[in-house]
Design a protein around this motif. Sequence first.
Motif: not given
Length: 121
Positions: A51, A54, A57
Amino acid sequence: LARPLAARPAARRAARPARVQAKAFSDVQATMSACTAFSLALGRFAFKDFKDASLAKAGLPVQNGDTHAAAGDVRSQEATFITATNDPAGFNLIDVFAWGSLGHMLGLASLATASNGYDLF
């Protein structure tokens, strides 16, 4: 005229309801607690790094190459009082709500399938 007592039909007694025994901890409570604890542990120890990677990113939303805060939007700041935590890994209130609700859904699904005869879990 009133009939004598012996001639009157005997009054029927209502059947007593079955006794209900209270349990301090039922199977339903054990199932829901186990599923919620499993889901919270899974979120904290297995999916936390995924998580965070992500989110890093994806980055912050931008407009014309600048973040919303850098462009002058004062209301675009993150609400830090919600994401603040004392957990060393950074598991915060939002994570607890999200993974706890998934655990409740898993518990409800297991109880529903057990009660209708499918017995998937």
